[in-house]
Write a protein that holds these residues in place. Structure first.
Motif, PDB file in Angstrom:
ATOM      1  N   ASP A   1      -4.601   5.423  -2.920  1.00  0.00           N
ATOM      2  CA  ASP A   1      -5.124   4.393  -3.830  1.00  0.00           C
ATOM      3  C   ASP A   1      -4.085   3.941  -4.842  1.00  0.00           C
TER       4      ASP A   1
ATOM      5  N   ASP B   1       0.840  -1.197   0.000  1.00  0.00           N
ATOM      6  CA  ASP B   1       0.000   0.000   0.000  1.00  0.00           C
ATOM      7  C   ASP B   1       0.876   1.247   0.000  1.00  0.00           C
TER       8      ASP B   1
ATOM      9  N   LEU C   1      -6.477  -3.367  -1.338  1.00  0.00           N
ATOM     10  CA  LEU C   1      -7.109  -2.271  -2.065  1.00  0.00           C
ATOM     11  C   LEU C   1      -7.885  -2.761  -3.274  1.00  0.00           C
TER      12      LEU C   1
ATOM     13  N   ARG D   1      -0.531   4.318  -0.300  1.00  0.00           N
ATOM     14  CA  ARG D   1      -1.481   5.384   0.008  1.00  0.00           C
ATOM     15  C   ARG D   1      -2.009   6.009  -1.295  1.00  0.00           C
TER      16      ARG D   1
ATOM     17  N   ALA E   1      -4.047   1.499  -7.921  1.00  0.00           N
ATOM     18  CA  ALA E   1      -4.678   0.219  -7.587  1.00  0.00           C
ATOM     19  C   ALA E   1      -5.594  -0.258  -8.707  1.00  0.00           C
TER      20      ALA E   1
END
Length: 426
Positions: free
Chosen positions: A128, A124, A189, A126, A157
């Motif tokens: 998206d 991740d 995500l 951040r 993502a």
């Protein structure tokens, strides 16, 4: 008997972690750690934490044998802090530095059966977006690192699944495995059902396994263990050459950019139509044909095969019709990278494909902490010499009679080099 301990620093995320690590010949471990969670100001805590870990282990700075740090990707300020502290200690104590990438450290820490298959690592990032990389099984001859099929990239993502689906069959072929593990918190995500469906449709024979729910993010202990393995293999750098790994160019627009209509946060670049893929044995007939078309004294197919077996980084470019339109092979040495061959199909030259291949070579050289890239080019090849000059290469020497000629003569080679300076990796 244990070797001198290694000090590992991890400030790339929300946790400020320090570890002192040793491993004996019988694989017995000695590990001491200190961590502070949720710390914003890592800078004020990192040196006291180092002192606490050394005291806990009954060691002094003079007892250390090497310093390692999490080079990212991750938080800009945190990565820079970890790198600078590692450099400062190493310079003061005359120690080597081991930069450890967050994604390969995570992949290296996976247990069987994920250890023996293809690992699709999504962390991740951040906003998206995810940091993505693909790794195959461990290399030959007791290698401490997995085969890199896709070097770390930043991707949204929503673009991640299409990006993987177009490349998965090539990665599976290059890795020679069917076991595929989805690892990392970035997979959370994406829709799990859609992930399985998309990837299974792309390559029906793969066996998928999810690990994102069971595996934690990389911590200072995994950084320390992976750094120890790299250290024993001689994969360390002079402190002056230690660099952070940045994949995100910026996290906010400037005032001027916002006034021109840019809103929200900067987004990751869209995936390109031309696929940059690891070279595999399946590619070799096409590779040899393109090489023969492009070079006066081309490599033979057996030479490309030997390069792959030796673990040389090598890539091909394929277009949307699955035609091989480009290739390159490089070699990584302790302090420099050597570009061995590069070629682009005559049908698609002057479209930026050679620059795309060279950019990959530069990226891998930087991530491998190489100080410079060197190559040879025929003195008669004016187009190639101009291409490299435009990309910052300068002449550093001449090799007399280096290249064979079709008329049984010999031709000189101009030796070019590009000095790699500190900076971000795009």
């Amino acid at each position: 008997m244990m070797k001198r301990p290694l000090l590992a620093i991890d400030t790339a995320g929300a946790v400020c972690g320090i570890a002192l690590y040793q491993r004996g010949e019988g694989q017995q471990e000695r590990l001491f750690t200190r961590e502070l969670e949720g710390v914003r100001g890592h800078a004020q805590h990192i040196l006291p934490l180092i002192d606490e870990v050394l005291a806990q282990a009954n060691c002094t700075r003079g007892d250390l044998g090497a310093v390692a740090f999490n080079q990212g990707p991750g938080a800009f300020t945190g990565i820079r802090l970890g790198c600078s502290v590692a450099q400062g200690m190493a310079l003061a104590l005359d120690l080597p530095v081991i930069p450890v990438g967050m994604l390969p450290a995570f992949a290296a820490g996976l247990k069987a059966p994920a250890q023996d298959g293809l690992c699709l690592m999504a962390a991740d990032a951040r906003m998206d977006e995810v940091y993505f990389a693909a790794y195959g099984p461990y290399g030959p001859h007791g290698s401490y690192e997995r085969l890199t099929l896709q070097w770390p990239v930043l991707i949204s993502a929503q673009d991640c699944l299409p990006y993987i689906a177009r490349r998965l069959s090539y990665w599976v072929r290059a890795a020679g495995v069917q076991q595929v593990t989805l690892a990392g918190d970035g997979w959370a995500l994406m829709n799990q059902t859609l992930c399985h469906q998309t990837l299974q449709e792309a390559v029906p024979e793969i066996v998928l396994q999810d690990w994102h729910a069971q595996t934690p993010t990389v911590d200072v202990q995994s950084i320390a263990r992976h750094a120890w393995d790299l250290w024993q293999q001689g994969r360390y750098v002079d402190p002056a050459l230690a660099l952070p790994l940045y994949l995100r160019d910026k996290v906010a627009f400037t005032t001027q950019e916002r006034e021109l209509g840019q809103g929200g946060n900067p987004k990751a670049a869209q995936p390109e139509d031309i696929l940059l893929l690891p070279m595999s044995e399946h590619d070799l007939p096409e590779v040899a044909a393109l090489e023969a078309e492009s070079q006066v004294s081309p490599w033979r197919e057996t030479q490309f095969k030997e390069a792959l077996e030796a673990g040389y980084p090598a890539w091909v470019l394929r277009n949307s019709a699955d035609q091989l339109v480009g290739l390159c092979v490089m070699m990584i040495a302790p302090d420099e990278a050597h570009l061995l061959t590069i070629a682009v199909s005559s049908d698609v030259r002057r479209q930026g494909l050679a620059s795309k291949l060279l950019a990959q070579v530069l990226e891998v050289a930087r991530q491998s902490q190489a100080q410079q890239i060197v190559l040879e080019v025929r003195v008669s090849n004016q187009a190639a010499r101009l291409f490299y000059e435009q990309h910052g290469f300068v002449e550093i020497g001449m090799r007399r009679g280096y290249y064979p000629c079709p008329e049984n003569g010999r031709e000189d080679a101009q030796v070019l080099a590009l000095r790699l300076t500190a900076g971000s990796s795009a």
